[in-house]
Design an enzyme around this catalytic site. Structure first.
Site, PDB file in Angstrom:
ATOM      1  N   CYS A 179       0.824  -1.209   0.000  1.00  0.00           N
ATOM      2  CA  CYS A 179       0.000   0.000   0.000  1.00  0.00           C
ATOM      3  C   CYS A 179       0.858   1.260   0.000  1.00  0.00           C
ATOM      4  O   CYS A 179       0.526   2.257  -0.647  1.00  0.00           O
ATOM      5  CB  CYS A 179      -0.921   0.017   1.215  1.00  0.00           C
ATOM      6  SG  CYS A 179      -2.069  -1.370   1.284  1.00  0.00           S
TER       7      CYS A 179
ATOM      8  N   ARG B  57      -7.840  -4.092  -2.901  1.00  0.00           N
ATOM      9  CA  ARG B  57      -7.317  -2.986  -3.721  1.00  0.00           C
ATOM     10  C   ARG B  57      -8.311  -2.715  -4.854  1.00  0.00           C
ATOM     11  O   ARG B  57      -8.211  -3.288  -5.937  1.00  0.00           O
ATOM     12  CB  ARG B  57      -5.954  -3.344  -4.288  1.00  0.00           C
ATOM     13  CG  ARG B  57      -4.927  -3.648  -3.238  1.00  0.00           C
ATOM     14  CD  ARG B  57      -3.551  -3.931  -3.824  1.00  0.00           C
ATOM     15  NE  ARG B  57      -2.734  -4.579  -2.818  1.00  0.00           N
ATOM     16  CZ  ARG B  57      -2.225  -3.953  -1.767  1.00  0.00           C
ATOM     17  NH1 ARG B  57      -2.434  -2.665  -1.593  1.00  0.00           N
ATOM     18  NH2 ARG B  57      -1.498  -4.610  -0.881  1.00  0.00           N
TER      19      ARG B  57
END
Length: 216
Positions: A53, A130
């Site tokens: 991330c 995601r």
């Protein structure tokens, strides 16, 4: 499956209004309405202070000006607190020298994540996968892409896709695989036999009646 479970796993649909939201972010309270008149990239990540991330957020930040140049705002989200987001943004700036200029939604209730179908029990029950959503200036969802927890996204692809969507809206054309501004675009196929017969004489670069390109 009961009604509550169905709502949790509901998925937004392309070319329909994006789910409305109002949420606390690192830049104050934001709503979908705040982005009216601009394109918006709304993207989720599983958790703050995680390595994949972090690479994605730095990539979004490094392309921030490129998104701004095509009338596009960025808005992140994870099921973490406002305080976690602030600490992570400060850590990225301190440790990596990258300034995160866009807001991040605090979604402890998972309300926004559920509305956008970001919670996939097969991946994790309490983390958003995601997911990336491209919303146009009218608030319509135009594209969405889901990635697994283990693999990061390619941020330049979202920038390319926005440029392609904008070209399609402006010129009423389609774009081929990997299209970049300046390259030839695809002319929509003829709608009937008469139009198909005329297509070869219309001045396009045609391989066959259904497959023609032109320069913008």
């Amino acid at each position: 499956m009961d009604t509550q479970s169905q709502a949790q796993f509901a998925m937004p649909r392309i070319n329909e209004p994006a789910p409305a939201f109002e949420a606390r972010t690192t830049h104050g309270v934001k709503s979908l309405q705040d982005y009216r008149g601009k394109w918006l990239v709304l993207f989720s990540h599983p958790a703050d202070f995680t390595p994949v991330c972090t690479t994605e957020f730095m990539a979004f930040a490094k392309h921030y000006d490129d998104f701004q140049a095509v009338n596009t705002e960025l808005l992140g989200l994870s099921i973490d607190s406002y305080y976690s987001h602030v600490a992570w943004v400060r850590n990225i700036k301190e440790r990596f020298g990258v300034d995160i200029q866009f807001p991040i939604i605090e979604d402890l209730s998972m309300k926004v994540a559920k509305a956008y179908g970001m919670i996939h029990p097969g991946a994790a029950d309490t983390s958003a996968v995601r997911a990336t959503f491209i919303i146009d200036p009218e608030g319509v969802l135009r594209a969405m892409v889901y990635y697994p927890m283990t693999n990061g996204r390619s941020i330049p692809e979202f920038l390319r896709l926005i440029k392609a969507l904008q070209a399609s809206d402006t010129h009423k054309i389609a774009t081929p695989e990997g299209w970049q501004p300046g390259e030839k675009v695809i002319v929509p196929p003829p709608g009937d036999m008469e139009a198909a017969e005329k297509r070869a004489d219309e001045g396009y670069e045609c391989t066959d009646w259904y497959f023609c390109k032109k320069a913008l």
